[in-house]
Design an enzyme around this catalytic site. Structure first.
Site, PDB file in Angstrom:
ATOM      1  N   GLY A   4      16.727 -34.117  32.740  1.00 32.48           N
ATOM      2  CA  GLY A   4      17.976 -33.835  32.034  1.00 32.48           C
ATOM      3  C   GLY A   4      18.630 -32.549  32.500  1.00 32.48           C
ATOM      4  O   GLY A   4      18.320 -32.031  33.565  1.00 32.48           O
ATOM      5  N   ASN A   5      19.575 -32.044  31.665  1.00 34.56           N
ATOM      6  CA  ASN A   5      20.405 -30.898  32.029  1.00 34.56           C
ATOM      7  C   ASN A   5      21.022 -31.167  33.408  1.00 34.56           C
ATOM      8  O   ASN A   5      20.880 -30.393  34.349  1.00 34.56           O
ATOM      9  CB  ASN A   5      19.583 -29.601  32.022  1.00 34.56           C
ATOM     10  CG  ASN A   5      20.479 -28.377  32.077  1.00 34.56           C
ATOM     11  OD1 ASN A   5      21.626 -28.420  31.652  1.00 34.56           O
ATOM     12  ND2 ASN A   5      19.978 -27.306  32.633  1.00 34.56           N
ATOM     13  N   LYS A  50      15.688 -31.750  47.416  1.00 33.88           N
ATOM     14  CA  LYS A  50      15.561 -30.359  46.965  1.00 33.88           C
ATOM     15  C   LYS A  50      14.100 -30.077  46.595  1.00 33.88           C
ATOM     16  O   LYS A  50      13.579 -29.015  46.896  1.00 33.88           O
ATOM     17  CB  LYS A  50      16.489 -30.146  45.776  1.00 33.88           C
ATOM     18  CG  LYS A  50      16.151 -28.975  44.916  1.00 33.88           C
ATOM     19  CD  LYS A  50      17.017 -27.805  45.230  1.00 33.88           C
ATOM     20  CE  LYS A  50      16.688 -26.580  44.412  1.00 33.88           C
ATOM     21  NZ  LYS A  50      15.868 -26.771  43.268  1.00 33.88           N
ATOM     22  N   HIS A 107      22.034 -34.583  40.560  1.00 32.76           N
ATOM     23  CA  HIS A 107      21.468 -35.765  39.896  1.00 32.76           C
ATOM     24  C   HIS A 107      22.448 -36.942  39.964  1.00 32.76           C
ATOM     25  O   HIS A 107      22.046 -38.082  40.192  1.00 32.76           O
ATOM     26  CB  HIS A 107      21.211 -35.483  38.412  1.00 32.76           C
ATOM     27  CG  HIS A 107      20.166 -34.459  38.132  1.00 32.76           C
ATOM     28  ND1 HIS A 107      20.467 -33.224  37.606  1.00 32.76           N
ATOM     29  CD2 HIS A 107      18.817 -34.482  38.278  1.00 32.76           C
ATOM     30  CE1 HIS A 107      19.353 -32.533  37.436  1.00 32.76           C
ATOM     31  NE2 HIS A 107      18.330 -33.264  37.850  1.00 32.76           N
ATOM     32  N   ARG A 124      17.944 -24.973  36.945  1.00 30.08           N
ATOM     33  CA  ARG A 124      17.531 -23.598  36.644  1.00 30.08           C
ATOM     34  C   ARG A 124      18.578 -22.563  37.073  1.00 30.08           C
ATOM     35  O   ARG A 124      18.467 -21.408  36.668  1.00 30.08           O
ATOM     36  CB  ARG A 124      16.165 -23.299  37.272  1.00 30.08           C
ATOM     37  CG  ARG A 124      15.028 -24.054  36.560  1.00 30.08           C
ATOM     38  CD  ARG A 124      13.645 -23.616  36.982  1.00 30.08           C
ATOM     39  NE  ARG A 124      12.613 -24.169  36.128  1.00 30.08           N
ATOM     40  CZ  ARG A 124      11.862 -25.239  36.394  1.00 30.08           C
ATOM     41  NH1 ARG A 124      12.036 -25.898  37.530  1.00 30.08           N
ATOM     42  NH2 ARG A 124      10.943 -25.672  35.546  1.00 30.08           N
TER      43      ARG A 124
END
Ligand code: PAF
Length: 291
Positions: A28-29, A151, A34, A189
């Site tokens: 998520g986030n 990544k 994504h 992050r």
């Protein structure tokens, strides 16, 4: 897009589709990186009747005791909207009690030579946590395609290896890393960074580009060997740390298994990748560049 929170509902929904899905697991986030994986999954199943499934689950098993499990951003409503816009058909977002109804005593433990180096050396047990949840999610979603970002280069390699060794009928596809205009790799992050840290964060890809230039320069000049690689790695760590970073590693490894290349391989055409992990303030960033 269907939003599903239980295994029972997921099974019922998947049974109504004519063929097995393409699957993008996430915590998520979500960011553009994504969403690019969702677009890639969409393209891979085009015209086949296979749905695109994404999962959102912040997996406690892959966080160390002093890591950011509790503070990892949970932004389900926003994520669901982005997934829908990106063309996802099914979002599986189980609770912890749903995915781990009992403490997860059975684990998928990846081989030490792949999983205890690089990220695994600094985050003990991380890849056991990742493999355990991904294997479990694969069992629940039963995809024919799994899409993972480059990544997390070591994660992608280990998942490929797990699928091959376990005989899972899943084609693993890697998605290219998306970068901000200044070159910083997109990551959930990055949201932890203060404005000055965000400006400084570009130095990680700058360091990796310098490694690439030096490795390729030494290779063309016929002078690439393990000693030269070690020197280039040391210089990259020193350059970051001199700016206030606390670097775990900058390493040049073989693309195929992330082990060090021999002198003969370095002198010849062995495909290499440079990988870095470093802390800027409280935020640990990782990135990589194929050389
Ligand atoms: O890359 C991630 O976000 C996670 O490691 C994954 C693959 C979703 C497993 O929790």
């Amino acid at each position: 897009m269907k939003i599903i929170h239980t295994v029972a509902e997921l099974r019922a929904e998947l049974a109504s589709h004519p063929s097995a899905p393409a699957f993008v697991p996430t915590m998520g986030n979500l960011h553009e990186g994504h969403l690019a994986l969702i677009a890639q999954a969409r393209q891979l199943v085009a015209g086949s009747g296979s749905p695109v499934v994404a999962s959102i689950f912040v997996n406690r098993l892959q966080f160390g005791p002093n890591e950011d499990f509790d503070t990892y951003p949970r932004t389900l409503e926003r994520d669901a909207k982005l997934l829908q816009e990106a063309g996802c058909d099914i979002l599986f977002a189980p609770s912890e009690a749903e995915l781990y109804p009992q403490p997860q005593g059975y684990k998928v433990v990846p081989p030490t030579e792949l999983a205890d180096i690089l990220e695994g050396a600094f985050r003990p047990g991380f890849f056991t946590g990742v493999c355990t949840v991904v294997h479990k999610l694969f069992n629940l979603v039963q995809p024919r395609i799994g899409v993972f970002g480059k990544k997390d280069y070591q994660q992608l390699m280990i998942i490929r290896n797990m699928v091959a060794q376990m005989g899972l009928p899943i084609a693993i596809q890697g998605g290219e890393t998306l970068r901000a205009d200044d070159g910083l790799a997109l990551s959930s992050r990055n949201g932890y960074l203060s404005a000055p840290e965000r400006a400084e964060a570009v130095q990680m890809i700058t360091a990796l580009r310098a490694v690439k230039e030096q490795v390729n320069g030494a290779r063309s000049a016929g002078g690439l060997n393990q000693a030269r690689v070690a020197e280039i790695e040391r210089q990259a760590v020193a350059a970051l740390d001199a700016r206030g970073w606390k670097t775990d590693y900058v390493m040049v490894r073989r693309q195929r298994d992330l082990l060090p290349a021999t002198d003969a391989e370095l002198a010849q055409g062995e495909p290499l990748v440079s990988l870095a992990a470093s802390r800027l303030g409280k935020t640990r960033l990782i990135d990589n560049l194929e050389l």
